[in-house]
Design a protein around this motif. Structure first.
Motif, short mmCIF file in Angstrom:
data_model
loop_
_atom_site.label_atom_id
_atom_site.label_comp_id
_atom_site.label_asym_id
_atom_site.label_seq_id
_atom_site.Cartn_x
_atom_site.Cartn_y
_atom_site.Cartn_z
N SER A 16 49.34 -5.91 -46.63
CA SER A 16 48.35 -6.52 -47.93
C SER A 16 47.68 -5.85 -47.40
N VAL A 17 46.74 -4.83 -47.91
CA VAL A 17 45.38 -3.54 -46.97
C VAL A 17 44.37 -3.88 -47.77
N MET A 18 43.54 -3.90 -46.44
CA MET A 18 42.28 -4.43 -46.85
C MET A 18 41.52 -2.59 -46.98
N PHE A 19 40.89 -2.28 -47.79
CA PHE A 19 40.30 -1.04 -48.22
C PHE A 19 39.37 -0.75 -47.52
N GLN A 20 38.44 0.05 -47.21
CA GLN A 20 36.87 0.47 -46.33
C GLN A 20 35.81 -0.09 -47.04
N ASP A 21 35.61 0.16 -48.44
CA ASP A 21 34.73 -0.89 -48.96
C ASP A 21 34.93 -1.53 -50.25
N GLY A 22 36.80 -2.31 -49.67
CA GLY A 22 36.87 -3.49 -50.57
C GLY A 22 37.58 -3.28 -51.52
N ASP B 286 49.72 -14.93 -47.95
CA ASP B 286 49.68 -14.87 -46.91
C ASP B 286 51.27 -13.58 -46.64
N PRO B 287 50.52 -12.84 -46.02
CA PRO B 287 51.29 -11.86 -45.92
C PRO B 287 52.07 -11.58 -44.36
N GLU B 288 52.49 -10.29 -43.48
CA GLU B 288 53.24 -10.99 -42.37
C GLU B 288 52.37 -9.63 -41.86
N LEU B 289 52.31 -8.65 -42.61
CA LEU B 289 51.18 -7.53 -41.90
C LEU B 289 49.93 -7.16 -42.67
N VAL B 290 49.20 -6.79 -41.69
CA VAL B 290 47.69 -6.83 -42.85
C VAL B 290 47.58 -5.70 -42.14
N PHE B 291 46.53 -4.66 -42.73
CA PHE B 291 46.15 -3.19 -43.04
C PHE B 291 44.81 -3.40 -42.57
N LEU B 292 44.35 -3.22 -41.95
CA LEU B 292 41.92 -3.49 -42.14
C LEU B 292 41.50 -2.00 -41.76
N ASP B 293 41.31 -1.45 -43.17
CA ASP B 293 40.61 -0.15 -42.71
C ASP B 293 39.58 -0.48 -42.76
N PHE C 162 47.11 -4.17 -38.36
CA PHE C 162 46.94 -2.62 -38.21
C PHE C 162 45.40 -2.50 -38.45
N LEU C 163 44.33 -2.35 -37.33
CA LEU C 163 43.06 -1.73 -37.36
C LEU C 163 42.91 -1.00 -37.66
#
Lengths: 369, 252
Positions: B85-91, B160-167, B197-198
């Motif tokens: 899953s991805v968390m984008f910069q401004d949400g 509950d992802p295995e991999l999270v991308f946080l921007d 991944f941050l």
């Protein structure tokens, strides 16, 4: 579930993850324990994540364990303990089921709210029109303060770029009028030559300018409202205010001026191509030569009709620009209000253009023009 | 370190004449938290978009969970996308939904949970990410910037992802909230074996959460290593980054 030393023990086995617990859920919700489980055996537990842990926890809670009480785990598991701790002790919000009893009081309240809203809206629109007009007049007295770049940009985007579609539309409507007129006149009077007068009157007085107005209401209103609305959403309008720029001066006035200049020109283009459409049909289908057509237009359809049509163009321009800007500035922070404002902008503009056109028609009839 | 969960090989990105990445290689291993740093405009967020498949690289390959994204059918791709899953910069929260509904969106899409369970799970994720529960019924536009970020985090954790991308997860947060956010990331990666991944500029976040740091520069990954290793590298940008007053307090 079994008993060891008089204590109830809950055995959990297999994978408890977001992929698997969906099918277990209903069973778990139905399950009833004979005794409150005191301990949980996790030795046979496979993969687990927060969804699984949450369901285990809910099961225990429903089984009678108090929310903040920690239960003992039997067996070794890498994550179970920490995950169960993570999901336990979180506050759970009671679900509030909103009930809406329909009663006469609710109905009255809605009507009241609606009326007040309508009043507010009317006052708001009037004050916006006042403010916009005042600012525009003030700027006209100091032409160097007008944002000409912006005016010309809007003139191109909303005016020049609309010319092909406006002319095209009007051309075909002119053709249709000529066809219908020819058929009717042929059947009733046997005098197809009056088609020229019919096309001339209809296109010059009404269709040229009304088609332009409606097309602008669809094309320009949506774009103005969306532009200003997204600027409002991204706080660009607030930024302007803090920089000492009046948004009416920077955004609304240029649009009003550009539309005031371009709408009559577009209406003129539409009128010409409407006549051209009529001319083509008269020539091809009715054997009225273009020269005869033009001569009859010049001699019989007096120029007054043209001016009646053109006199409405600036009014339509104001309707389009004012409603579009007003709705754009009403947009709030969320996407839905942008959609609502854009729809309202187009609908209000088309509605008002038809109403204003009807008022003009009555007025000119009373004046005998 | 086990097998790499993400493998980027020979990546090239070009927008018109502007080359953003060239010959970029990067490995990310299961369970680690990797921080990607680099000067503004060096293509950190672009790299993230390419790994998650929002942008197609001009050349090179991206392998996630052992599968090359560009070679997958749509169906297989969706199965893979569900694992991250991805968390984008401004949400990037859906503005017409409440916070709770936002968190429920991925669950509705990918699970067969009942509405009640989704509701409760969403509340759990919301409180996990540090939001008060009364925020759950609010629209994103009614929340402050920091609260929006936490709501976005809750949505990113929904399945509950295995991999999270946080921007830039902590940009614009106050130090206390940012600190809580860091420990949340740490805790979750420990508990769930999450790979993170941050992309960040926040030195405190780097220190608190990252196992490894990758420095982007000159269109490629210049250095990777632990915070200590990277901070000792003799490179003008790295030295300025870690040698400034903010950097010194973290490294020193």
């Amino acid at each position: 579930m079994d008993k060891q030393n008089g204590e109830a023990v809950l055995h959990v086995e297999g994978d408890w993850t977001v992929k698997t617990v969906g099918s277990l859920e209903r069973e778990i919700r139905r399950a009833r324990f004979e005794a409150t489980p005191q301990r949980v055996d996790v030795s046979a537990l496979g993969a687990v994540d927060t969804a699984g842990a949450f369901l285990i926890h809910t099961m225990l809670e429903d089984g009678g364990i108090e929310a903040d009480k920690t239960y003992q785990l039997i067996g070794e598991h890498a994550q179970a303990k920490a995950l169960l701790e993570l999901v336990s002790g979180r506050e759970r919000q009671e679900k509030v089921v909103a009930s809406q009893p329909l009663s006469i009081i609710d109905l009255l309240a809605r009507v009241g709210k609606g009326s007040v809203h309508f009043m507010d809206e009317a006052v708001g629109t009037l004050s916006f029109i006042g403010e916009a007009m005042l600012t525009t007049f003030k700027l006209l007295l100091q032409p160097h303060k007008i944002r000409w770049t912006s005016v010309f940009a809007v003139m191109e985007e909303a005016g020049l770029d609309a010319l092909p579609i406006v002319s095209f539309l009007s051309f075909f409507v002119g053709m249709v009028i000529a066809f219908i007129g020819a058929t009717m006149l042929q059947q009733t009077l046997g005098a197809t030559v009056f088609t020229v007068e019919l096309v001339g009157w209809a296109v010059m007085r009404e269709f040229g300018v009304v088609l332009t107005g409606i097309l602008l209401a669809g094309r320009t209103n949506s774009s103005f409202t969306a532009q200003i609305g997204s600027m409002k959403m991204r706080q660009e309008i607030d930024a302007m205010r803090t920089l000492g720029i009046d948004p009416i001066e920077a955004l609304v006035t240029p649009r009003i001026l550009a539309m005031l200049i371009m709408t009559p020109l577009l209406a003129f283009g539409a009128t010409l191509s409407g006549l051209l459409g009529g001319l083509m049909i008269s020539w091809v289908a009715l054997d009225i030569s273009p020269i005869l057509f033009i001569t009859r237009i010049q001699e019989i359809v007096i120029i007054q009709n043209f001016w009646v049509g053109m006199s409405k163009a600036p009014v339509f321009a104001l309707v389009v620009a004012m409603i579009a800007c007003r709705q754009g500035l009403l947009v709030q922070g969320d996407v839905q209000s942008l959609g609502k404002a854009t729809t309202a902008s187009v609908v209000h503009a088309i509605f008002l253009i038809i109403v204003v056109d009807a008022i003009f028609a009555m007025m000119y009839m009373e004046l005998g023009i | 370190m086990s097998d790499p969960i993400i493998q980027v090989r020979g990546l090239k990105t070009q927008f018109g004449d502007h080359v953003v990445h060239e010959n970029l290689d990067l490995d990310i291993y299961r369970g680690e938290t990797i921080g990607v740093i680099g000067p503004s405009g060096c293509g950190k967020s672009v790299l993230l978009s390419e790994i998650v498949g929002l942008l197609t690289p001009t050349a090179g390959s991206v392998t996630v969970f052992g599968e090359t994204l560009s070679e997958l059918s749509d169906r297989d791709r969706q199965a893979i996308e569900r694992r991250w899953s991805v968390m984008f910069q401004d949400g990037a929260l859906f503005s017409n939904l409440t916070v709770r509904e936002n968190v429920m969106v991925p669950m509705k899409e990918h699970t067969n949970f009942s509405h009640d369970l989704m509701h409760d799970l969403a509340d759990l994720k919301i409180s996990l990410s540090g939001l008060p529960l009364n925020a759950a019924d609010k629209k994103p536009s009614e929340l402050s910037g920091g609260m929006r970020k936490r709501a976005a985090m809750a949505r990113a954790l929904a399945l509950d992802p295995e991999l999270v991308f946080l921007d830039e997860p902590t940009a614009g947060l106050d130090p206390i909230t940012a600190g809580r956010f860091d420990s949340l990331v740490r805790e979750l990666s420990r508990l769930l074996g999450l790979t993170v991944f941050l992309v960040t500029h926040d030195l405190d976040t780097l220190k608190a959460t990252c196992d490894r740091i990758a420095v982007l520069g000159d269109k490629r990954v210049k250095y990777t290593g632990t915070l200590e290793e990277v901070s000792r590298i003799d490179d003008p940008w790295v030295q300025e980054y870690f040698g400034g007053p903010r950097g010194r307090s973290v490294v020193g």
